[in-house]
Design a protein around this motif. Structure first.
Motif, PDB file in Angstrom:
ATOM      1  N   THR B  16      77.897 122.921  35.107  1.00 23.11           N
ATOM      2  CA  THR B  16      78.867 123.922  35.588  1.00 23.11           C
ATOM      3  C   THR B  16      78.245 124.766  36.690  1.00 23.11           C
ATOM      4  O   THR B  16      78.916 125.090  37.681  1.00 23.11           O
ATOM      5  CB  THR B  16      79.337 124.847  34.452  1.00 23.11           C
ATOM      6  OG1 THR B  16      78.462 124.699  33.355  1.00 23.11           O
ATOM      7  CG2 THR B  16      80.748 124.560  34.047  1.00 23.11           C
ATOM      8  N   GLN B  19      78.074 122.696  39.888  1.00 18.64           N
ATOM      9  CA  GLN B  19      79.393 122.483  40.464  1.00 18.64           C
ATOM     10  C   GLN B  19      79.961 123.774  41.036  1.00 18.64           C
ATOM     11  O   GLN B  19      80.690 123.754  42.023  1.00 18.64           O
ATOM     12  CB  GLN B  19      80.336 121.895  39.417  1.00 18.64           C
ATOM     13  CG  GLN B  19      80.060 120.418  39.191  1.00 18.64           C
ATOM     14  CD  GLN B  19      80.956 119.809  38.157  1.00 18.64           C
ATOM     15  OE1 GLN B  19      81.413 120.499  37.256  1.00 18.64           O
ATOM     16  NE2 GLN B  19      81.188 118.524  38.255  1.00 18.64           N
ATOM     17  N   GLY B  20      79.605 124.904  40.394  1.00 16.69           N
ATOM     18  CA  GLY B  20      80.051 126.182  40.918  1.00 16.69           C
ATOM     19  C   GLY B  20      79.407 126.488  42.255  1.00 16.69           C
ATOM     20  O   GLY B  20      80.025 127.062  43.149  1.00 16.69           O
ATOM     21  N   LEU B  22      77.985 124.138  44.485  1.00 19.41           N
ATOM     22  CA  LEU B  22      78.100 123.142  45.554  1.00 19.41           C
ATOM     23  C   LEU B  22      79.435 122.423  45.563  1.00 19.41           C
ATOM     24  O   LEU B  22      79.607 121.461  46.297  1.00 19.41           O
ATOM     25  CB  LEU B  22      76.970 122.108  45.404  1.00 19.41           C
ATOM     26  CG  LEU B  22      75.555 122.671  45.531  1.00 19.41           C
ATOM     27  CD1 LEU B  22      74.541 121.719  44.960  1.00 19.41           C
ATOM     28  CD2 LEU B  22      75.226 122.959  46.981  1.00 19.41           C
ATOM     29  N   GLY B  23      80.369 122.837  44.748  1.00 18.22           N
ATOM     30  CA  GLY B  23      81.633 122.109  44.698  1.00 18.22           C
ATOM     31  C   GLY B  23      81.546 120.972  43.696  1.00 18.22           C
ATOM     32  O   GLY B  23      80.454 120.505  43.375  1.00 18.22           O
ATOM     33  N   PRO B  24      82.703 120.507  43.189  1.00 19.13           N
ATOM     34  CA  PRO B  24      82.707 119.588  42.047  1.00 19.13           C
ATOM     35  C   PRO B  24      81.950 118.274  42.301  1.00 19.13           C
ATOM     36  O   PRO B  24      81.118 117.886  41.486  1.00 19.13           O
ATOM     37  CB  PRO B  24      84.197 119.348  41.799  1.00 19.13           C
ATOM     38  CG  PRO B  24      84.905 119.864  43.010  1.00 19.13           C
ATOM     39  CD  PRO B  24      84.032 120.892  43.619  1.00 19.13           C
ATOM     40  N   GLU B  25      82.197 117.583  43.429  1.00 19.47           N
ATOM     41  CA  GLU B  25      81.613 116.235  43.581  1.00 19.47           C
ATOM     42  C   GLU B  25      80.149 116.275  43.960  1.00 19.47           C
ATOM     43  O   GLU B  25      79.307 115.665  43.314  1.00 19.47           O
ATOM     44  CB  GLU B  25      82.411 115.442  44.614  1.00 19.47           C
ATOM     45  CG  GLU B  25      83.519 114.632  43.977  1.00 19.47           C
ATOM     46  CD  GLU B  25      84.024 113.563  44.904  1.00 19.47           C
ATOM     47  OE1 GLU B  25      83.197 112.965  45.607  1.00 19.47           O
ATOM     48  OE2 GLU B  25      85.237 113.324  44.924  1.00 19.47           O
ATOM     49  N   GLY B  27      78.189 118.778  43.677  1.00 16.56           N
ATOM     50  CA  GLY B  27      77.451 119.427  42.602  1.00 16.56           C
ATOM     51  C   GLY B  27      77.082 118.438  41.519  1.00 16.56           C
ATOM     52  O   GLY B  27      75.938 118.404  41.056  1.00 16.56           O
TER      53      GLY B  27
END
Lengths: 202, 367
Positions: B16, B19-20, B22-25, B27
């Motif tokens: 989490t 992803q928070g 660097l963005g979902p993909e 990250g």
């Protein structure tokens, strides 16, 4: 952003550089080692294509066995580089012809969309739990069992032929037969003679 | 298990967080990369530690077998001896022979150690704990270990010495020969487990006629595949160049591939050898002795975590390696070759056909 293309470009860069060094390296042993690196990287690219069986077998057979023998031969040969360069111009036409042929073949494959190759559908994505090895094994031993066995028999004949060509019984070799060595009894080696003890003189 | 729960929690938090940031993909990709690198680091550290203390164990065990005490000066009971050895090796001078191929001379031990480490990626330590749970795990191990021979050949050639070169030829021929018998023995195992996944191979040994009676250890592969176990383990000893097959460091024929190596470069070859020993022990325990399964299905035995059962089995196999070294005289080279080609390979092929035929009959025990 997908990470797969990054891995692909890293692997292909290594592969191309290694392949280039195979033909430019001055030392034949270095050339063979670069070829090993090229094979290994190519197997990485196959792994990326989810052809894990082919990728692993490429390493197992070519890197692990064939190239080792290749390396043996190249290391033991007394290669004179100047003499190798001598026939360059006489070999050039044949080499160039083979090169052009390969370029044409690659154009046919890579430029497939100009030749109607796109009518062949791409294989469907099999999903995560798919075992390439299992599928290949199943097909090899059911649909293609006769060609497969035929290939095996041809390889066996080749092995027998290679052994028959190189096996020569020398008369003067000092070969030991372990079964004979094990079968030896004490009586074959030592003879115990019973003698009465003698009295000391004086 | 608590540890696994904690690990899952850390992974979830890290994911989490990444992803928070660097963005979902991206990250997820970066997180996977970092997670795998950290896990690889942890595993390599653990293996290198095990290698260091295996050398101490070897000296202690052989010492006791020869009615000596073994190293006992550095630290309590000699427990710091491996660290002292490591420091000594690091500070020794590395001599590179004149005329040697410098790059390859340094690269060869690195290749040997890298290959010895890479094989560990698919080795499972318990049902959930494995770095890469791949379908073709067994094939992967065979492929990676078959590359170990490059370290040896390249070392022999790069030394620019006839002795090292001859030693490399001999060692390489020995390794290549025993690989075949080893491969056939493993083919028998994968045939009866019908899987190349190492976790599945262990799982396959946990069921059977005897396992349903609570006598797990009679359901393991060692019983029906006893000849293959022998062939595999002896080939493993020959593959790792250990006594009685240690032609490379034999005093009577001391023209091993590493005669020109000194200091840490030689140490790296040693580390690769010991890492391979531990790998062969792990594989023997996983393929033939039921991996992390308890020998008896009783509450007392099941209370011990599977990882410790696996470690115990591995330790027993490792002691065998050391015991061999303290006991057996060295093989002569032509006899090594004879054992590999004329005894083991025919035996494994016959047993392979036998097992295949057995599996087709109604008496097959692997259904």
């Amino acid at each position: 952003m997908n990470i797969e293309p990054i891995v692909f470009y890293i692997l292909s860069t290594i592969l191309l550089l290694a392949a280039l060094r195979v033909i430019t390296a001055r030392n034949p042993v270095h050339a063979v080692l670069f070829l090993v690196l090229a094979f290994f990287t190519a197997s990485g690219i196959w792994m990326l294509l989810r052809a894990e069986f082919l990728a692993i077998v490429l390493v197992l057979v070519y890197v692990g066995a064939v190239m080792v023998l290749f390396l043996f031969v190249v290391m033991m040969l007394d290669i004179n580089l100047d003499r190798l360069r001598e026939g360059f111009w006489s070999y050039l036409p044949l080499g160039a012809a083979v090169g052009v042929l390969m370029v044409v073949e690659m154009i046919l494959v890579l430029g497939g969309k100009y030749f109607g190759l796109e009518h062949l559908p791409n294989p469907a994505d099999p999903g995560a739990g798919y075992s390439n090895t299992k599928e290949l094994g199943r097909i090899l031993y059911t649909d293609y069992v006769y060609p497969f066995e035929l290939a095996a028999v041809i390889l066996l004949v080749a092995i027998v032929a290679a052994v028959a060509l190189t096996l020569r019984g020398r008369k003067d070799r000092k070969h030991q037969d372990p079964s004979q060595q094990i079968a030896v009894k004490r009586a074959d080696r030592v003879r115990l003679v019973s003698m009465p003890s003698e009295k000391k003189d004086n | 298990m608590d540890l696994l729960g904690l690990y899952a929690k850390i992974i979830a938090t890290g994911l989490t967080f990444a992803q928070g940031m660097l963005g979902p993909e991206l990250g997820a990709a970066v997180f996977t990369l970092v997670k795998t690198s950290v896990l690889i680091g942890v595993m390599v550290g653990a293996i290198l530690g095990a290698v260091a203390y295996l050398t101490l164990l070897e000296r202690k065990v052989i010492g006791y077998m020869q009615v000596r005490i073994g190293p006992n000066r550095v630290g309590p009971l000699g427990l710091l001896q491996p660290i002292a050895d490591g420091v000594k090796l690091v500070f020794k001078e590395i001599i590179i022979p004149s005329g040697a191929d410098k790059v390859l001379f340094v690269l060869a031990p690195i290749v040997a150690l890298t290959v010895a480490m890479a094989a560990w990626a698919v080795v499972p330590f318990s049902p959930q704990v494995v770095l890469a749970n791949v379908n073709a795990g067994l094939l992967y191990i065979m492929a990676i270990t078959s590359m170990g021979v490059y370290g040896i050949i390249v070392a022999g050639w790069a030394s620019n010495s006839k002795y090292a070169f001859l030693g490399a030829m001999r060692a390489a021929a020995q390794i290549v020969s025993y690989e075949i018998a080893m491969g056939f023995a493993l083919v028998c195992v994968l045939m009866v487990s019908q899987s190349l996944n190492l976790s599945d191979i262990v799982g396959g040994q946990e069921k059977g006629y005897f396992a349903s009676m609570g006598l797990n250890f009679l359901s393991w592969n060692w019983l029906p595949l006893a000849p293959m176990l022998l062939v595999y383990f002896i080939s493993g000893v020959a593959e790792t160049q250990r006594a009685p097959f240690d032609m490379a460091e034999g005093e009577s024929e001391i023209v091993g591939f590493h005669v020109e190596y000194s200091g840490m470069l030689f140490g790296v070859f040693s580390m690769a050898e010991y890492a391979n020993m531990i790998l062969v022990s792990f594989l023997t325990a996983i393929m033939f002795f039921g991996g992390w399964a308890a020998p008896l299905d009783s509450t007392l035995f099941n209370a011990i975590p599977g990882f410790f059962w696996l470690l115990g089995k591995v330790l027993c196999v490792l002691i065998l390696f050391l015991w061999f070294r303290a006991t057996f005289p060295r093989y002569r080279y032509d006899q090594i070759m004879r054992l590999g080609w004329k005894v083991f390979i025919p035996l494994t092929i016959v047993w392979l056909v036998l097992i295949a035929a057995w599996m087709q009959t109604p008496f097959s025990i692997w259904r």
